[in-house]
Design a protein around this motif. Structure first.
Motif, PDB file in Angstrom:
ATOM      1  N   VAL A 192       0.880  -1.165   0.000  1.00  0.00           N
ATOM      2  CA  VAL A 192       0.000   0.000   0.000  1.00  0.00           C
ATOM      3  C   VAL A 192       0.918   1.216   0.000  1.00  0.00           C
ATOM      4  CG1 VAL A 192      -1.839   1.230   1.184  1.00  0.00           C
ATOM      5  CG2 VAL A 192      -1.695  -1.262   1.360  1.00  0.00           C
ATOM      6  N   MET A 222      -2.955  -1.023  -3.380  1.00  0.00           N
ATOM      7  CA  MET A 222      -3.755   0.197  -3.296  1.00  0.00           C
ATOM      8  C   MET A 222      -2.834   1.401  -3.208  1.00  0.00           C
ATOM      9  SD  MET A 222      -6.905   1.031  -0.666  1.00  0.00           S
ATOM     10  CE  MET A 222      -7.875  -0.296  -1.377  1.00  0.00           C
ATOM     11  N   LEU A 224      -3.028   5.465  -2.133  1.00  0.00           N
ATOM     12  CA  LEU A 224      -3.913   6.323  -1.338  1.00  0.00           C
ATOM     13  C   LEU A 224      -3.297   7.705  -1.131  1.00  0.00           C
ATOM     14  CD1 LEU A 224      -4.864   3.569   1.236  1.00  0.00           C
ATOM     15  CD2 LEU A 224      -6.437   4.609  -0.404  1.00  0.00           C
ATOM     16  N   ALA A 229      -4.683   7.120   5.646  1.00  0.00           N
ATOM     17  CA  ALA A 229      -5.358   6.111   4.834  1.00  0.00           C
ATOM     18  C   ALA A 229      -4.437   4.924   4.567  1.00  0.00           C
ATOM     19  CB  ALA A 229      -5.827   6.724   3.517  1.00  0.00           C
ATOM     20  N   VAL A 230      -3.163   5.195   4.296  1.00  0.00           N
ATOM     21  CA  VAL A 230      -2.192   4.119   4.091  1.00  0.00           C
ATOM     22  C   VAL A 230      -2.047   3.296   5.365  1.00  0.00           C
ATOM     23  CG1 VAL A 230       0.254   3.619   3.695  1.00  0.00           C
ATOM     24  CG2 VAL A 230      -0.924   5.292   2.256  1.00  0.00           C
ATOM     25  N   ALA A 232      -4.240   2.871   7.780  1.00  0.00           N
ATOM     26  CA  ALA A 232      -5.454   2.089   7.995  1.00  0.00           C
ATOM     27  C   ALA A 232      -5.509   0.882   7.059  1.00  0.00           C
ATOM     28  CB  ALA A 232      -6.687   2.966   7.803  1.00  0.00           C
ATOM     29  N   ALA A 233      -5.085   1.074   5.794  1.00  0.00           N
ATOM     30  CA  ALA A 233      -5.084  -0.035   4.843  1.00  0.00           C
ATOM     31  C   ALA A 233      -4.083  -1.110   5.253  1.00  0.00           C
ATOM     32  CB  ALA A 233      -4.760   0.483   3.442  1.00  0.00           C
ATOM     33  N   GLU A 235      -3.139  -1.715   8.363  1.00  0.00           N
ATOM     34  CA  GLU A 235      -3.753  -2.373   9.526  1.00  0.00           C
ATOM     35  C   GLU A 235      -4.781  -3.412   9.096  1.00  0.00           C
ATOM     36  OE1 GLU A 235      -5.476   0.667  11.904  1.00  0.00           O
ATOM     37  OE2 GLU A 235      -3.553   1.490  12.580  1.00  0.00           O
ATOM     38  N   ALA A 236      -5.494  -3.108   8.009  1.00  0.00           N
ATOM     39  CA  ALA A 236      -6.535  -4.020   7.520  1.00  0.00           C
ATOM     40  C   ALA A 236      -5.956  -5.220   6.775  1.00  0.00           C
ATOM     41  CB  ALA A 236      -7.491  -3.258   6.607  1.00  0.00           C
ATOM     42  N   LEU A 238      -4.036  -5.123   3.878  1.00  0.00           N
ATOM     43  CA  LEU A 238      -3.975  -5.018   2.427  1.00  0.00           C
ATOM     44  C   LEU A 238      -2.553  -5.142   1.888  1.00  0.00           C
ATOM     45  CD1 LEU A 238      -6.605  -2.258   1.593  1.00  0.00           C
ATOM     46  CD2 LEU A 238      -6.695  -4.676   1.036  1.00  0.00           C
TER      47      LEU A 238
END
Length: 305
Positions: A192, A222, A224, A229-230, A232-233, A235-236, A238
């Motif tokens: 990401v 992704m 961003l 936002a990076v 959070a991605a 952490e998720a 991605l």
């Protein structure tokens, strides 16, 4: 059309939120809404589209924003020109900073400057590194702060701080338990990353290339436009992400991200100003607070004499 209406319109347009704009201007929300409504009624146009709780600029609104921003910029420059003749340091200091600097480093320095010089109004815009450099080059802002070196003959560059990038992954990522990440294996993960023009992205890619990583072969899951936002991605789950240690700190402490053991070099935070533009007293004072004292060249000395 009044100057105050333009000022309110620009604030609302930049924030895309009437309440937040009113708070920033220290006026009632009803006053901000009324100013926008007056402009729309007078010229029989719609400046914003209302989409639920959000607002978006219409085509007419985008056209007005460009002109209104230019007008407000000219007024600010006129105020600065007059303030240079005052005994007291006053006026407006407009700075533009890239995201990591604006969110994690610059606010404390601006607060200290405000305490030392209460007559100066402070305004800050947040963009990526390339956009900040462009704003300084066009004269839209007096002072910029970026996260990666900008080589341009028209810019005066001053290092002001050091920062370290780190690679982070979610706890269930295969790299979370490594003792050392081989740069040659960096292309084996999804990533990401920030958008083109980001100083964080540029600095990381340069460092990874220098370490022998196949940057062109990275699998980008992704892209961003913000650090948060990076984060959070990542952490998720991605993919892996490179970010400032300051950005990652809250997630590392909460166990939401793991620091991947690969050593990246330090990068510099850089202050930028236009070489051909004589710095105002406010800019000089702020740079001085940061430990930067510029020599006055002969031409400037004659102009001050």
């Amino acid at each position: 059309m009044t100057f105050e209406q333009l000022r309110i319109f620009v604030e609302v347009a930049e924030r895309q939120h009437v309440t937040q704009a009113a708070q920033a201007l220290n006026i009632a929300q009803s006053a901000a809404s009324h100013a926008i409504a007056q402009l729309e009624a007078r010229y029989d146009v719609q400046l914003f589209y209302r989409v639920g709780r959000r607002i978006e600029l219409s085509e007419a609104g985008r056209a007005l924003l460009a002109e209104a921003s230019a007008i407000l910029g000219q007024v600010e420059r006129a105020e600065l020109a007059l303030s240079e003749f005052s005994t007291f340091l006053r006026g407006t200091l407009l700075v533009e900073a890239s995201q990591t600097i604006a969110s994690y480093w610059l606010p404390a320095r601006l607060a200290a400057f405000r305490r030392a010089h209460p007559g100066i109004n402070l305004r800050m815009k947040i963009e990526n590194t390339q956009q900040v450099a462009d704003a300084v080059l066009t004269g839209a802002v007096e002072l910029g702060f970026v996260e990666d070196e900008v080589a341009h003959p028209q810019l005066v560059c001053h290092p002001v701080a050091a920062d370290r990038l780190i690679v982070v992954v979610a706890p269930d990522h295969p790299w979370a338990g490594l003792k050392r990440l081989d740069p040659a294996k960096m292309s084996e993960s999804d990533w990401v990353r920030r958008e083109t023009g980001s100083g964080t992205r540029s600095a990381f890619e340069h460092a990874a290339l220098a370490m022998g990583a196949d940057v062109a072969g990275f699998r980008i899951a992704m892209e961003l436009p913000s650090n948060e936002a990076v984060r959070a991605a990542a952490e998720a789950g991605l993919g892996a992400a490179a970010m400032s240690a300051s950005v990652a700190a809250p997630s590392l402490e909460a166990g939401l991200l793991h620091h991947v053991p690969i050593e990246l070099p330090e990068r510099q935070f850089i202050a930028l100003r236009l070489a051909a533009r004589r710095p105002t007293r406010a800019v000089t004072a702020f740079l001085s607070q940061l430990g930067i004292v510029e020599a006055v060249n002969d031409a400037e000395a004659e102009g001050q004499g």
